[in-house]
Motif scaffolding. Structure first.
Motif, short mmCIF file in Angstrom:
data_model
loop_
_atom_site.label_atom_id
_atom_site.label_comp_id
_atom_site.label_asym_id
_atom_site.label_seq_id
_atom_site.Cartn_x
_atom_site.Cartn_y
_atom_site.Cartn_z
N VAL A 156 0.84 -1.21 0.00
CA VAL A 156 0.00 0.00 0.00
C VAL A 156 0.87 1.25 0.00
N GLY A 157 0.57 2.18 -0.92
CA GLY A 157 1.29 3.44 -0.98
C GLY A 157 2.64 3.37 -1.64
N SER A 158 3.02 2.21 -2.19
CA SER A 158 4.34 2.06 -2.79
C SER A 158 4.32 2.38 -4.28
N ALA A 159 5.44 2.93 -4.77
CA ALA A 159 5.58 3.16 -6.20
C ALA A 159 5.77 1.82 -6.89
N GLY A 160 5.23 1.69 -8.09
CA GLY A 160 5.40 0.41 -8.76
C GLY A 160 4.96 0.40 -10.20
N VAL A 161 5.54 -0.53 -10.95
CA VAL A 161 5.20 -0.76 -12.35
C VAL A 161 4.96 -2.26 -12.49
N LEU A 162 3.88 -2.63 -13.14
CA LEU A 162 3.59 -4.05 -13.29
C LEU A 162 2.69 -4.29 -14.49
N PRO A 163 2.76 -5.50 -15.06
CA PRO A 163 1.79 -5.85 -16.08
C PRO A 163 0.40 -5.96 -15.45
N ASP A 164 -0.63 -5.77 -16.23
CA ASP A 164 -1.99 -5.98 -15.74
C ASP A 164 -2.24 -7.49 -15.76
N TYR A 165 -1.92 -8.14 -14.66
CA TYR A 165 -2.02 -9.60 -14.57
C TYR A 165 -3.47 -10.07 -14.74
N PHE A 166 -4.39 -9.34 -14.16
CA PHE A 166 -5.81 -9.71 -14.25
C PHE A 166 -6.26 -9.70 -15.71
N ALA A 167 -5.93 -8.63 -16.43
CA ALA A 167 -6.32 -8.53 -17.83
C ALA A 167 -5.65 -9.61 -18.67
N GLY A 168 -4.39 -9.92 -18.38
CA GLY A 168 -3.68 -10.93 -19.15
C GLY A 168 -4.28 -12.31 -19.00
N ALA A 169 -4.59 -12.70 -17.75
CA ALA A 169 -5.20 -14.01 -17.51
C ALA A 169 -6.60 -14.08 -18.10
#
Length: 336
Positions: A156-169
């Motif tokens: 929570v509150g952390s900076a981050g970059v990630l793939p949209d795992y939900f959309a991919g699955a």
């Protein structure tokens, strides 16, 4: 002159050869704070190369407020996804005048790894390993500049970059349903646990489940394993033994999927004729499987670029969820 060569080139030497002031050399090295005309910049870069000038890292840290070194923490470099990601981050870091160092850690031991980096004056961190509560406290207390990368459940509150795992699955599951007309679709999922023993519910699991439910299909078996080819192999063997009616499987990572396909072959199942296999990550190795792997993922170059950009931009760092691309190959049944 010989003495000058022995002591190494200085910023003044670079300035003299380029015909500029030492301040201009500093602007080029630090990419600011003042703009340098392209022609002048090239003269400085040429002089740096000719003199083999290496800026003093400690002095630069004092004047700019940051070190030239960035640490990348990954769960394991043996996973092709993380090794390719590290290569892309290193290239991106180099383009920004940064040096990358690498550490391996699970959530259980990431605190000690981060503490070691901090003790060595390295406070710019990109981590692909979920920080423990203890590690998050260390990051806050030491004012470490930390960007979370490819972590499905960001702190929570952390900076981050990630793939949209939900959309991919969801995309992978929808492809199996709409294009190949599968109805009995299982999930093989790598399992991750917090330090208190609670299992993280992966967004890939939620995307798979949501798509099945939206189409009125029964949510088929979920088989938990570890994030490895052997884990995938054992999961495939259990799948065939316990759920013989399954005709397709979504796997949460390419690395597990390599093992899943091996396990299916050992049980006499053909991919995709008997069981279709799709996965998440889109690593280059998937193209070279005996049945090339259909996979969803985000460009590693894009993930690397965005993580370095967030690391350098401390002021405005929203959570970035990047849309994955579906890479179709033969393991799902597509004849390409």
């Amino acid at each position: 002159m010989a003495g000058q060569e022995n002591r190494g080139a200085t910023r003044n030497d670079v300035a003299k050869l380029a015909g500029v002031s030492p301040a201009v050399v500093s602007y080029v090295i630090n990419d600011g704070p003042r703009h340098v005309a392209p022609q002048t910049r090239q003269k400085v870069l040429d002089a740096i190369q000719k003199l083999h000038y290496h800026p003093n890292a400690a002095a630069r840290a004092l004047t700019t407020g940051r070190s030239d070194v960035v640490a990348l923490v990954v769960p394991t470099i043996s996973n092709p996804y993380f090794s390719h990601l590290a290569e892309n981050i290193e290239r991106e870091a180099t383009e920004h005048g940064l040096v990358l160092t690498l550490g391996q850690a699970s959530t259980v031991n990431i605190y000690s790894v981060l503490a070691s980096f901090s003790d060595h004056g390295i406070n710019d961190i990109i981590t692909c390993t979920m920080p423990s509560h203890e590690a998050l406290t260390l990051i806050e207390q030491n004012r470490m500049n930390c960007v979370n990368l490819s972590i499905p459940e960001l702190p929570v509150g952390s900076a981050g970059v990630l793939p949209d795992y939900f959309a991919g699955a969801s995309m992978l599951t929808r492809h199996l349903i709409d294009v190949h007309h599968h109805q009995d679709i299982a999930l093989v999922s790598g399992s991750s646990y917090a330090t208190d023993g609670a299992r993280y519910i992966d967004q890939r699991e939620l995307g798979w489940r949501s798509m099945l439910e939206s189409r009125g299909l029964t949510v088929r078996p979920l088989i938990l394993t570890d994030w490895s080819p052997e884990g995938g192999r054992q999961a495939a063997r259990s799948l065939v033994d316990q759920y013989p009616d399954v005709t397709a499987v979504v796997v949460t990572s390419d690395l597990e999927a390599f093992g899943v396909m091996q396990g299916l072959r050992e049980k006499g199942k053909r991919v995709p004729d008997d069981i279709a296999v799709v996965a998440f990550d889109a690593t280059p190795e998937g193209a070279f499987m005996s049945s090339p792997l259909t996979s969803a993922g985000v460009s590693l170059q894009k993930l690397a670029a965005r993580s370095i950009a967030q690391l350098l931009n401390r002021e405005d760092r929203p959570r970035e969820s990047l849309n994955p691309e579906l890479i179709l190959r033969q393991s799902c049944g597509c004849n390409l």
